[in-house]
Design a protein around this motif. Structure first.
Motif: not given
Length: 222
Positions: A38-64
């Motif tokens: 959710x952005x600061x102005x309240x919009x929902x941003x779709x990234x990708x399917x959860x199963x297709x996310x890639x985890x970074x070393x920080x633990x954050x999940x990225x949608x390439x």
């Protein structure tokens, strides 16, 4: 995170599949399987399917593919390959410029070049590409922003097994082929030497030795 929601008209479940229903309906909430934020102005941003996310070393999940597809909206970018993984602290991207569009842009500004390789490494072209990366980064949370990028010296080529015939990137293959470049990016190098075949504007082929610049994206960590 995963996008979940509930509403009065939500469905009751899958027909004759209680196990599948239990996976997606929990305490009245529908678990969509889609990732977003959710952005600061309240919009929902779709990234990708959860199963297709890639985890970074920080633990954050990225949608390439989210980043790649939006970078390719640019008329100056033909292909983009996002680098990410559990052993990487941040995302980087390898860019394939659109030779025709960038060539016209360069010609209008009297930026001299003779080959794709030379054009891709011009400082002016790196700055041009950075503007598109900055645009994408502004739409991403700080931990998911692209922090480094390289303009590749050539296009990805299906004849070299880098792409499928439908122009999908063969990620495992190119990961091995460009391992030295990837190691340089995450080894905090600012450039890496390469030797490559090039096609000149008159159609002639030749072999050149050049150096690829590795650029950081200022402000990406904020």
């Amino acid at each position: 995170g995963e996008i979940i929601y509930r509403q009065p008209g939500i469905f009751l479940g899958y027909y004759n599949d209680s196990a599948k229903t239990a996976e997606v309906l929990k305490d009245g909430w529908f678990y969509s399987g889609d990732s977003g934020f959710i952005t600061e102005d309240g919009h929902v941003v779709f990234l990708d399917r959860v199963k297709d996310l890639v985890k970074l070393a920080s633990g954050d999940k990225l949608a390439p593919q989210f980043i790649e597809s939006r970078l390719k909206f640019s008329p100056y970018i033909k292909d983009a390959w996002v680098l990410a993984g559990p052993d990487r602290a941040y995302a980087s991207v390898i860019i394939i410029i659109d030779y025709d569009s960038v060539g016209r842009w360069a010609g209008q500004r009297r930026v001299a070049y003779t080959t794709f390789t030379e054009l891709s490494q011009r400082p002016e072209v790196y700055q041009l590409v950075k503007q598109d990366i900055d645009r994408i980064n502004q739409a991403l949370p700080p931990g998911l922003r692209v922090k480094k990028y390289v303009n590749l010296h050539k296009e990805f080529d299906p004849d070299e097994a880098e792409l499928t015939r439908t122009r999908k990137l063969r990620r495992t293959f190119v990961g091995e082929r460009y391992r030295e470049l990837i190691n340089a990016i995450y080894g905090d190098k600012t450039e890496v030497p390469i030797e490559a075949q090039v096609r000149y504007r008159d159609g002639r082929m030749g072999t050149i030795k050049t150096t690829l610049s590795i650029k950081s994206v200022e402000g990406a960590a904020r």
